[in-house]
Write a protein that holds these residues in place. Sequence first.
Motif, PDB file in Angstrom:
ATOM      1  N   GLY A   1      12.604   3.887  -3.598  1.00  0.00           N
ATOM      2  CA  GLY A   1      12.673   4.822  -4.709  1.00  0.00           C
ATOM      3  C   GLY A   1      11.509   5.781  -4.785  1.00  0.00           C
ATOM      4  O   GLY A   1      10.884   6.093  -3.778  1.00  0.00           O
ATOM      5  N   GLY A   2      11.235   6.192  -6.009  1.00  0.00           N
ATOM      6  CA  GLY A   2      10.158   7.147  -6.228  1.00  0.00           C
ATOM      7  C   GLY A   2       8.865   6.447  -6.585  1.00  0.00           C
ATOM      8  O   GLY A   2       8.650   5.285  -6.272  1.00  0.00           O
ATOM      9  N   ILE A   3       8.006   7.164  -7.265  1.00  0.00           N
ATOM     10  CA  ILE A   3       6.686   6.637  -7.607  1.00  0.00           C
ATOM     11  C   ILE A   3       6.787   5.533  -8.659  1.00  0.00           C
ATOM     12  O   ILE A   3       6.012   4.589  -8.661  1.00  0.00           O
ATOM     13  CB  ILE A   3       5.781   7.780  -8.117  1.00  0.00           C
ATOM     14  CG1 ILE A   3       5.534   8.790  -6.991  1.00  0.00           C
ATOM     15  CG2 ILE A   3       4.446   7.242  -8.642  1.00  0.00           C
ATOM     16  CD1 ILE A   3       4.768  10.008  -7.437  1.00  0.00           C
ATOM     17  N   THR A   4       7.769   5.624  -9.550  1.00  0.00           N
ATOM     18  CA  THR A   4       7.819   4.696 -10.675  1.00  0.00           C
ATOM     19  C   THR A   4       9.049   3.807 -10.720  1.00  0.00           C
ATOM     20  O   THR A   4       9.118   2.907 -11.550  1.00  0.00           O
ATOM     21  CB  THR A   4       7.749   5.470 -12.012  1.00  0.00           C
ATOM     22  OG1 THR A   4       8.857   6.392 -12.080  1.00  0.00           O
ATOM     23  CG2 THR A   4       6.453   6.246 -12.119  1.00  0.00           C
TER      24      THR A   4
ATOM     25  N   ILE B   1       4.274  -6.770  -6.081  1.00  0.00           N
ATOM     26  CA  ILE B   1       3.210  -6.706  -5.084  1.00  0.00           C
ATOM     27  C   ILE B   1       2.306  -5.497  -5.329  1.00  0.00           C
ATOM     28  O   ILE B   1       2.779  -4.380  -5.520  1.00  0.00           O
ATOM     29  CB  ILE B   1       3.801  -6.598  -3.660  1.00  0.00           C
ATOM     30  CG1 ILE B   1       4.783  -7.746  -3.382  1.00  0.00           C
ATOM     31  CG2 ILE B   1       2.689  -6.534  -2.612  1.00  0.00           C
ATOM     32  CD1 ILE B   1       4.162  -9.084  -3.195  1.00  0.00           C
ATOM     33  N   GLY B   2       1.011  -5.734  -5.293  1.00  0.00           N
ATOM     34  CA  GLY B   2       0.041  -4.652  -5.351  1.00  0.00           C
ATOM     35  C   GLY B   2      -0.805  -4.659  -4.096  1.00  0.00           C
ATOM     36  O   GLY B   2      -0.616  -5.492  -3.203  1.00  0.00           O
ATOM     37  N   GLU B   3      -1.739  -3.751  -4.015  1.00  0.00           N
ATOM     38  CA  GLU B   3      -2.586  -3.680  -2.825  1.00  0.00           C
ATOM     39  C   GLU B   3      -3.483  -4.900  -2.707  1.00  0.00           C
ATOM     40  O   GLU B   3      -3.698  -5.434  -1.610  1.00  0.00           O
ATOM     41  CB  GLU B   3      -3.449  -2.416  -2.853  1.00  0.00           C
ATOM     42  CG  GLU B   3      -4.271  -2.224  -1.601  1.00  0.00           C
ATOM     43  CD  GLU B   3      -4.965  -0.871  -1.540  1.00  0.00           C
ATOM     44  OE1 GLU B   3      -5.682  -0.623  -0.553  1.00  0.00           O
ATOM     45  OE2 GLU B   3      -4.790  -0.058  -2.481  1.00  0.00           O
ATOM     46  N   TYR B   4      -3.984  -5.383  -3.846  1.00  0.00           N
ATOM     47  CA  TYR B   4      -4.934  -6.495  -3.809  1.00  0.00           C
ATOM     48  C   TYR B   4      -4.477  -7.730  -4.596  1.00  0.00           C
ATOM     49  O   TYR B   4      -5.138  -8.758  -4.560  1.00  0.00           O
ATOM     50  CB  TYR B   4      -6.291  -6.045  -4.351  1.00  0.00           C
ATOM     51  CG  TYR B   4      -6.882  -4.884  -3.587  1.00  0.00           C
ATOM     52  CD1 TYR B   4      -7.332  -5.044  -2.282  1.00  0.00           C
ATOM     53  CD2 TYR B   4      -6.965  -3.619  -4.162  1.00  0.00           C
ATOM     54  CE1 TYR B   4      -7.868  -3.979  -1.572  1.00  0.00           C
ATOM     55  CE2 TYR B   4      -7.506  -2.552  -3.461  1.00  0.00           C
ATOM     56  CZ  TYR B   4      -7.950  -2.735  -2.173  1.00  0.00           C
ATOM     57  OH  TYR B   4      -8.476  -1.672  -1.468  1.00  0.00           O
TER      58      TYR B   4
ATOM     59  N   GLU C   1       0.805  -1.216   0.000  1.00  0.00           N
ATOM     60  CA  GLU C   1       0.000   0.000   0.000  1.00  0.00           C
ATOM     61  C   GLU C   1       0.844   1.275   0.000  1.00  0.00           C
ATOM     62  O   GLU C   1       0.327   2.364   0.237  1.00  0.00           O
ATOM     63  CB  GLU C   1      -0.923  -0.012   1.219  1.00  0.00           C
ATOM     64  CG  GLU C   1      -1.858  -1.216   1.239  1.00  0.00           C
ATOM     65  CD  GLU C   1      -2.567  -1.395   2.567  1.00  0.00           C
ATOM     66  OE1 GLU C   1      -2.675  -0.410   3.312  1.00  0.00           O
ATOM     67  OE2 GLU C   1      -2.991  -2.521   2.861  1.00  0.00           O
ATOM     68  N   LEU C   2       2.130   1.144  -0.284  1.00  0.00           N
ATOM     69  CA  LEU C   2       3.016   2.312  -0.263  1.00  0.00           C
ATOM     70  C   LEU C   2       2.815   3.186  -1.506  1.00  0.00           C
ATOM     71  O   LEU C   2       2.512   2.676  -2.586  1.00  0.00           O
ATOM     72  CB  LEU C   2       4.478   1.863  -0.193  1.00  0.00           C
ATOM     73  CG  LEU C   2       4.911   1.089   1.058  1.00  0.00           C
ATOM     74  CD1 LEU C   2       6.377   0.678   0.931  1.00  0.00           C
ATOM     75  CD2 LEU C   2       4.706   1.928   2.311  1.00  0.00           C
TER      76      LEU C   2
ATOM     77  N   ASN D   1       7.121  -3.453  -5.216  1.00  0.00           N
ATOM     78  CA  ASN D   1       5.733  -3.046  -5.403  1.00  0.00           C
ATOM     79  C   ASN D   1       5.571  -2.109  -6.585  1.00  0.00           C
ATOM     80  O   ASN D   1       6.531  -1.463  -7.019  1.00  0.00           O
ATOM     81  CB  ASN D   1       5.211  -2.359  -4.131  1.00  0.00           C
ATOM     82  CG  ASN D   1       5.987  -1.108  -3.794  1.00  0.00           C
ATOM     83  OD1 ASN D   1       7.213  -1.094  -3.823  1.00  0.00           O
ATOM     84  ND2 ASN D   1       5.289  -0.030  -3.470  1.00  0.00           N
ATOM     85  N   HIS D   2       4.370  -2.058  -7.108  1.00  0.00           N
ATOM     86  CA  HIS D   2       4.000  -1.118  -8.158  1.00  0.00           C
ATOM     87  C   HIS D   2       2.899  -0.214  -7.614  1.00  0.00           C
ATOM     88  O   HIS D   2       1.732  -0.605  -7.582  1.00  0.00           O
ATOM     89  CB  HIS D   2       3.503  -1.850  -9.410  1.00  0.00           C
ATOM     90  CG  HIS D   2       4.581  -2.322 -10.320  1.00  0.00           C
ATOM     91  ND1 HIS D   2       4.338  -2.944 -11.537  1.00  0.00           N
ATOM     92  CD2 HIS D   2       5.929  -2.259 -10.208  1.00  0.00           C
ATOM     93  CE1 HIS D   2       5.480  -3.237 -12.124  1.00  0.00           C
ATOM     94  NE2 HIS D   2       6.464  -2.839 -11.339  1.00  0.00           N
ATOM     95  N   PRO D   3       3.239   0.988  -7.163  1.00  0.00           N
ATOM     96  CA  PRO D   3       2.224   1.897  -6.612  1.00  0.00           C
ATOM     97  C   PRO D   3       1.113   2.238  -7.604  1.00  0.00           C
ATOM     98  O   PRO D   3       0.006   2.586  -7.203  1.00  0.00           O
ATOM     99  CB  PRO D   3       3.035   3.152  -6.251  1.00  0.00           C
ATOM    100  CG  PRO D   3       4.432   2.659  -6.068  1.00  0.00           C
ATOM    101  CD  PRO D   3       4.595   1.552  -7.067  1.00  0.00           C
ATOM    102  N   SER D   4       1.416   2.124  -8.898  1.00  0.00           N
ATOM    103  CA  SER D   4       0.416   2.453  -9.926  1.00  0.00           C
ATOM    104  C   SER D   4      -0.744   1.462  -9.940  1.00  0.00           C
ATOM    105  O   SER D   4      -1.812   1.752 -10.467  1.00  0.00           O
ATOM    106  CB  SER D   4       1.085   2.456 -11.305  1.00  0.00           C
ATOM    107  OG  SER D   4       1.513   1.142 -11.650  1.00  0.00           O
TER     108      SER D   4
END
Length: 230
Positions: A151-154, A216-219, A125-126, A180-183
């Motif tokens: 790192g950053g967002i991407t 990893i994603g949120e769901y 969830e980051l 993780n992939h925040p997107s």
Amino acid sequence: MENSSFPITNWSEDDRPREKLMLKGKASLSDAELIAILIGSGSRNESAVQLSKRILSSVDNNLNALGKLSISQLIGFKGIGEAKAISIIAALDLGRRRRGEEALELKQITSSKMIFEIMQPIIGELPHEEFWIIYVNNSNLIISKSQLSKGGITATLVDVRLIFKNALEIGATGIVLCHNHPSGNMKASDADIKITKKIKLAAESLDITILDHIIIGEYGYFSFADEGIL
């Protein structure tokens, strides 16, 4: 019955969240009642439980979404000050950390789903990318897990040398790569595939097995091993 103009102290004992927890146990309380215990009181016009219900309603009664609200967003609700907002944030993060510790009790890595259950509470969830390594022995029992980079967002940088320095120091014979992939996009990028191949090549020379690379994603998650591209 709950009355919007009555504070918790004026309710029947059975209806008060604290007393209800003591008499009936924590499982008998709703999410709103548990949050009401955290904040202690509501406002002049609504009880702590009603205030908690209103806050939960704003995030569709999703505790994960509630855990992402900032202090400034929480204090936007009448009746929530800085102290109450901090209490909510702290309690929800303790719950997230507990989930991570409970997952680690599944000591042996047996599937990609298990890896997801271990790492989702940590990085799922980051708002930014993080790259983690799970180190295992020859029975796939977890020795340790550690953050390699942030790192950053991407994107995040990966130091391949540090991965194997740590592995050799603790005697790991296998590793799992996780990021993780925040997107929310669970597909592996060209950069993800490239760094995985680079790490795998280095691992072969040291007789260390790359068990999987999990995005990893949120769901949900993406497993390089399950997709046959490891």
